[in-house]
Design an enzyme around this catalytic site. Structure first.
Site, PDB file in Angstrom:
ATOM      1  N   ASP A 170       1.128  -0.964  -0.045  1.00  0.00           N
ATOM      2  CA  ASP A 170      -0.204  -0.081   0.074  1.00  0.00           C
ATOM      3  C   ASP A 170       0.943   1.207   0.035  1.00  0.00           C
ATOM      4  O   ASP A 170       1.693   1.284   0.859  1.00  0.00           O
ATOM      5  CB  ASP A 170      -0.773   0.089   1.270  1.00  0.00           C
ATOM      6  N   ASP A 202      -6.388   1.324   8.799  1.00  0.00           N
ATOM      7  CA  ASP A 202      -5.901   2.146   7.573  1.00  0.00           C
ATOM      8  C   ASP A 202      -6.587   4.080   7.751  1.00  0.00           C
ATOM      9  O   ASP A 202      -8.041   4.157   7.044  1.00  0.00           O
ATOM     10  CB  ASP A 202      -6.618   2.100   6.024  1.00  0.00           C
TER      11      ASP A 202
END
Length: 664
Positions: A135, A259
């Protein structure tokens, strides 16, 4: 209003980790969430029990950590790397089993040689020098430098041991790798320094919120900030002594809370964030308010929820202008603004988004069109190919919103280990609302990519039905192609008015209708990139125009990787979707080819497709470009320009490399 003095610098005294401000039960996912926000008191034994359970969980979380990685009580180190990721509650590479389920399952895996594997490394896409990445994290522009952080395994080309890699650039194209920004050195992130986001405070200082996986594999949210705000390279980061600042609330499982987004300002002057999670099969986005980024109040309402979509990862939330083509700071709101909710679906590995309306008063959002809500089968996606865990940021340097995304591999894990690296990042894209349709986003490679263009050739070709035309551009491994297509009007009118031509628009699908070899009246037509002279290996990028039952035309934009490689240990899907084409518009596409990645943009970026391909012979000077028209009845005119592309400057960290980049 948050004051940076309340956060930076943090005193050296050890502060106790903070509990979430709100200890209320989770909102019922079936509850209407768009009314006024109300604080509900605890009622009866159930509420008391819920609160006690939460306190017990939190006390256990804090009290039982030993400050180091635990092999006997945490993740089982005897498991494979792949299962480590699933045990930890995150996505990992899933390709190994897929090719074995194909027609090649009884055949030994393809034997790659070093020449083939070396060719796969890209020339102008960002990737680490070696090992695994996933990510994008906390991208930002600070004191003249673009900063890019990312999930990184410094020890192997597979997922695990995740820390934050770090690189800087002046232009989003040329990069210098910096030392690792944050390592897994605390009990609250000893199983991984996971995905997070940056927020600028009013005085220009930065705070970073990120998910840590604790020594007990619980997902918690943590705070970090630059050690020296005067350092434009932001080389050193300090973790808040009071971490974690958030733990999973009641009703949320320990591995379903990750997140955090960039924070935005509310009308009350507070900061607000959202964090992805799930309740059973319902994907949700939790909402928290804070003044100082240390203590938080959980709202009773959810930002949004969609049943049967599973875990929401890497949620993104940002405003887009309804009238202008520029980006907006994350806190902007008003009558000329729409808001985007995007979630990365852990179950499907797709990034879905929807356009909608945000309600500041209670922290909720509703889609403009509920039939294409986030994560639904018919919903919009950033990209219909290999594109996941994306993260946008507002680039105050150029007044634009820029989108990053993790582009994983489609080969086997064994190949990654053999070549010594895995994954890369897509070319950063600008993202705006399509002001012509008002219903979808438009994505386009950042303008800086044009600085890599070298020699070019222009072509105007008429291509008859069933034709394949070689395009003489030399080696076709690093290209930028911009093309415009027009179907012959006479052919078009004849087909539209011919009742015997089968209406196929409702049944056609890029993924399921056979790819570029299946011929229709008006398609497919486009380019075959990374092709051999004999076309034994090729990756077609194409339009397919289908006639609907009402004689209206529907256009699809597709990429067919099914013949991209003769190797059998590669996943080779056909990607694509419908692309909006307005009255009077010609069909346009742009293709970026960079060795093992092909990025395609249809109709100015209304539909985008990223593919990973691994040819065995269509490499180096043998990589060719072809134009094709596989339609049965239509002649197509193609006007296009092809640029050879230079390599980007992406170097290891050194003072000289930083100075060299400073001069660009």
């Amino acid at each position: 209003m948050a004051s940076s003095d309340a956060l930076l610098p943090i005193s050296a005294r050890e502060e106790e980790p903070l509990c979430p401000y709100t200890r209320l039960p989770m909102a019922d996912p079936n509850q209407e969430t768009h009314g006024p926000r109300r604080r509900r008191p605890f009622k009866g034994l159930l509420a008391v029990s819920f609160g006690l359970l939460f306190i017990a969980f939190y006390v256990a979380l804090i009290a039982t950590h030993d400050g180091s990685r635990s092999n006997d009580e945490g993740i089982d180190e005897t498991e494979t790397i792949t299962s480590r990721a699933r045990l930890a509650g995150v996505s990992e590479k899933r390709n190994d089993g897929l090719w074995k389920l194909s027609g090649d399952r009884n055949t030994p895996a393809f034997e790659w040689n070093n020449s083939m594997l070396s060719w796969q490394r890209t020339a102008f896409h960002f990737q680490p020098e070696q090992n695994w990445m996933n990510d994008p994290n906390g991208p930002l522009f600070y004191k003249g430098w673009y900063h890019f952080f990312y999930q990184y395994n410094p020890n192997a080309a597979v997922w695990g041991d995740i820390v934050w890699g770090h690189a800087v650039s002046r232009d989003l194209i040329h990069w210098v790798h910096l030392p690792i920004a944050m390592v897994a050195d605390q009990w609250y992130d000893s199983n991984g320094v996971w995905t997070g986001s940056a927020t600028f405070l009013p005085d220009g200082s930065i705070v970073m919120l990120y998910t840590g996986s604790t020594d007990k594999a619980v997902q918690v949210q943590n705070l970090a900030y630059p050690e020296d705000p005067n350092d434009p390279l932001l080389l050193k980061w300090v973790k808040f002594p009071g971490n974690p600042v958030l733990v999973p609330p009641p009703g949320i499982l320990p591995k379903d809370f990750r997140d955090p987004t960039t924070a935005w300002k509310t009308s009350e002057g507070k900061w607000r964030i959202t964090i992805g999670s799930k309740l059973n099969k319902t994907g949700i986005s939790l909402v928290y308010d804070t003044i100082d980024f240390k203590t938080y109040e959980k709202l009773d309402t959810l930002l949004h929820r969609v049943p049967n979509t599973g875990m929401w990862e890497c949620v993104d939330f940002y405003p887009v202008s309804k009238t202008a083509g520029n980006g907006l700071d994350t806190s902007v709101n008003g009558p000329d603004v729409k808001h985007i909710v995007k979630a990365s679906m852990d179950d499907t590995r797709f990034d879905h988004y929807a356009v909608g309306t945000y309600f500041d008063s209670n922290g909720t959002w509703i889609p403009d069109d509920p039939t294409i809500d986030v994560g639904m089968t018919a919903s919009l996606r950033y990209d219909y190919g290999k594109f996941y865990a994306s993260k946008s940021f507002y680039d105050q340097n150029k007044g634009r919103r820029v989108l990053w995304s993790w582009i994983g591999e489609s080969d086997s894990e064994a190949s990654d280990v053999q070549k010594g690296w895995s994954s890369l990042q897509g070319i950063p894209r600008t993202v705006v609302l399509d002001t012509k349709t008002g219903k979808n986003l438009v994505q386009w490679p950042v303008e800086e990519i044009k600085s890599l263009r070298l020699s070019s050739k222009q072509f105007d070709l008429e291509v008859g039905p069933g034709s394949v035309v070689p395009v003489d551009v030399g080696s076709a491994a690093q290209l930028d192609i911009e093309a415009e297509f027009e179907i012959n009007k006479e052919s078009l009118d004849k087909i539209i008015g011919n009742a015997s031509v089968v209406a196929e628009a409702e049944e056609f699908s890029c993924e399921k209708s056979g790819g570029s070899t299946v011929r229709g009246a008006l398609g497919p037509f486009g380019f075959s990139v990374l092709a051999t002279e004999s076309l034994s290996e090729q990756t077609p990028v194409y339009f397919y125009v289908a006639k609907g039952k009402d004689s209206e035309l529907k256009t699809f934009f597709c990429t067919d990787t099914s013949r991209s490689s003769v190797a059998n240990d590669v996943v080779k899907p056909i990607y694509g979707s419908v692309v909006p084409v307005l009255k009077g518009e010609k069909l346009t596409m742009r293709i970026l080819v960079d060795h093992s990645i092909v990025e395609a943009f249809g109709q100015g970026g209304r539909t985008c497709i990223t593919s990973r391909v691994y040819p065995t012979t269509a490499i180096y000077g043998a990589a060719k470009l072809f134009l094709f028209n596989n339609a049965l009845d239509a002649t197509v005119t193609a006007s296009f320009t092809v640029w050879q592309m230079n390599s980007a400057f992406i170097h290891p960290y050194s003072d000289e490399a930083v100075r060299a980049l400073s001069r660009t």
